[in-house]
Design a protein around this motif. Structure first.
Motif, PDB file in Angstrom:
ATOM      1  N   ASP A  59     -27.117 -35.888  -9.905  1.00  0.00           N
ATOM      2  CA  ASP A  59     -26.442 -36.417  -8.715  1.00  0.00           C
ATOM      3  C   ASP A  59     -26.970 -37.804  -8.357  1.00  0.00           C
ATOM      4  OD1 ASP A  59     -24.939 -34.154  -8.568  1.00  0.00           O
ATOM      5  OD2 ASP A  59     -25.972 -33.288  -6.836  1.00  0.00           O
TER       6      ASP A  59
ATOM      7  N   GLU B 108     -25.549 -40.398 -10.870  1.00  0.00           N
ATOM      8  CA  GLU B 108     -24.151 -40.723 -10.575  1.00  0.00           C
ATOM      9  C   GLU B 108     -24.056 -41.655  -9.372  1.00  0.00           C
ATOM     10  OE1 GLU B 108     -21.774 -37.261 -10.108  1.00  0.00           O
ATOM     11  OE2 GLU B 108     -22.170 -36.489 -12.119  1.00  0.00           O
ATOM     12  N   GLU B 109     -24.867 -41.380  -8.351  1.00  0.00           N
ATOM     13  CA  GLU B 109     -24.853 -42.201  -7.144  1.00  0.00           C
ATOM     14  C   GLU B 109     -25.317 -43.624  -7.443  1.00  0.00           C
ATOM     15  OE1 GLU B 109     -23.963 -43.042  -3.352  1.00  0.00           O
ATOM     16  OE2 GLU B 109     -23.776 -41.011  -4.144  1.00  0.00           O
TER      17      GLU B 109
ATOM     18  N   HIS C 275     -22.679 -45.532  -9.285  1.00  0.00           N
ATOM     19  CA  HIS C 275     -21.597 -45.852  -8.348  1.00  0.00           C
ATOM     20  C   HIS C 275     -21.972 -47.037  -7.455  1.00  0.00           C
ATOM     21  CE1 HIS C 275     -18.260 -45.292  -5.584  1.00  0.00           C
ATOM     22  NE2 HIS C 275     -19.119 -45.249  -4.577  1.00  0.00           N
ATOM     23  N   LEU C 276     -23.230 -47.090  -7.029  1.00  0.00           N
ATOM     24  CA  LEU C 276     -23.673 -48.173  -6.151  1.00  0.00           C
ATOM     25  C   LEU C 276     -23.693 -49.513  -6.873  1.00  0.00           C
ATOM     26  CD1 LEU C 276     -26.661 -46.472  -4.283  1.00  0.00           C
ATOM     27  CD2 LEU C 276     -24.406 -47.007  -3.354  1.00  0.00           C
TER      28      LEU C 276
ATOM     29  N   ARG D 257     -29.682 -48.868  -0.697  1.00  0.00           N
ATOM     30  CA  ARG D 257     -29.922 -48.068  -1.895  1.00  0.00           C
ATOM     31  C   ARG D 257     -30.956 -46.981  -1.595  1.00  0.00           C
ATOM     32  NH1 ARG D 257     -27.868 -50.461  -6.425  1.00  0.00           N
ATOM     33  NH2 ARG D 257     -29.259 -49.394  -7.865  1.00  0.00           N
TER      34      ARG D 257
ATOM     35  N   TYR E 177     -29.295 -44.198   0.370  1.00  0.00           N
ATOM     36  CA  TYR E 177     -28.467 -43.325  -0.467  1.00  0.00           C
ATOM     37  C   TYR E 177     -29.330 -42.377  -1.295  1.00  0.00           C
ATOM     38  CZ  TYR E 177     -24.084 -45.792   0.520  1.00  0.00           C
ATOM     39  OH  TYR E 177     -22.974 -46.314   1.134  1.00  0.00           O
TER      40      TYR E 177
ATOM     41  N   THR F  64     -29.186 -38.288  -0.899  1.00  0.00           N
ATOM     42  CA  THR F  64     -28.876 -37.404  -2.026  1.00  0.00           C
ATOM     43  C   THR F  64     -29.978 -36.367  -2.215  1.00  0.00           C
ATOM     44  OG1 THR F  64     -27.657 -39.174  -3.148  1.00  0.00           O
ATOM     45  CG2 THR F  64     -28.373 -37.315  -4.504  1.00  0.00           C
TER      46      THR F  64
ATOM     47  N   HIS G 109     -23.579 -37.640   5.625  1.00  0.00           N
ATOM     48  CA  HIS G 109     -22.300 -38.188   5.176  1.00  0.00           C
ATOM     49  C   HIS G 109     -21.391 -38.547   6.345  1.00  0.00           C
ATOM     50  CE1 HIS G 109     -23.732 -36.652   1.356  1.00  0.00           C
ATOM     51  NE2 HIS G 109     -23.821 -35.450   1.886  1.00  0.00           N
TER      52      HIS G 109
END
Length: 237
Positions: free
Chosen positions: A157, A160-161, A164-165, A174, A177, A181, A217
């Motif tokens: 996870d 992936e984050e 994406h960033l 950063r 995030y 997560t 979120h």
């Protein structure tokens, strides 16, 4: 409407497996036959009230002094873990827990690169990683607050984050995030049955945690209905 309760300092949160252990003494409430005890448990200084039931192993229903409060247990505890991790990070470094056996996680090339590029930041957040051949990451430690977490799922996870960033996101964002997560993996899951003591411990911790009204979120962690709202629903005046 959902609202946040502020505190001059964040509480000390326990691991998700035993978050009751460090809850305030007043959280240790059990339903009593004596009505005066029940009324004391929903006094105005307990804005989120006293837990009365758990619905679908996901929602806590609490009686407040003026109505009812319904809490999403996963979203709420996710925020509590996030705030504790932020507090530790701002103090220097999040406490880590070494894995008895380091775990190897295979990832796509772009995700592997993204994780290794953030290795120093992840270490400050309690997650120690290093390269392990092509397309693989060796995980040596995880944040202690996460307890017995699924390391492969956590790293996947995060990877992936980070992909994406991309590289355009500000460093502070950063970090946010990354912590968000991680805290998701360290929180009480929907589907876990909680007893009265655990539910009340969660409510008391929410009341002294900054931004407890929203999960990481941006979704509400609880909603409230006043007695007047309930009476309207049933056509009472």
């Amino acid at each position: 409407a959902a609202q946040a309760f502020q505190s001059p300092s964040p509480p000390s949160l326990a691991q998700p497996q035993d978050f009751l252990a460090e809850a305030p003494p007043q959280a240790r409430y059990e339903p009593a036959d004596d009505s005066s005890s029940s009324e004391a448990a929903i006094a105005p200084d307990y804005p989120l009230g006293a837990a009365k039931a758990q619905l679908h192993k996901t929602y806590i229903v609490a009686e407040t002094a003026s109505g009812v409060c319904i809490v999403d247990q996963h979203a709420a505890h996710e925020r509590l873990v996030m705030e504790q991790m932020k507090a530790q990070y701002e103090q220097g470094q999040i406490k880590s827990q070494a894995l008895l056996l380091p775990e190897i996680v295979e990832l796509p090339a772009d995700q592997t690169e993204a994780v290794l590029a953030e290795a120093d930041r992840l270490k400050s957040a309690g997650l120690e990683v290093e390269a392990f051949g092509a397309g693989a990451i060796l995980v040596r430690s995880v944040p202690a607050l996460l307890g017995q977490t699924d390391v492969k799922s956590l790293l996947s996870d995060l990877a992936e984050e980070l992909v994406h960033l991309g590289g355009a996101t500000a460093l502070s964002d950063r970090t946010g995030y990354i912590l968000a997560t991680m805290s998701c993996h360290g929180s009480v899951r929907a589907g876990r049955r909680l007893n009265a003591e655990e539910m009340n411990a969660l409510l008391r911790q929410m009341e002294v945690t900054p931004a407890a009204g929203q999960c990481n979120h941006g979704r509400p962690t609880f909603v409230t209905l006043s007695l007047a709202d309930l009476e309207k629903l049933f056509g009472r005046s």
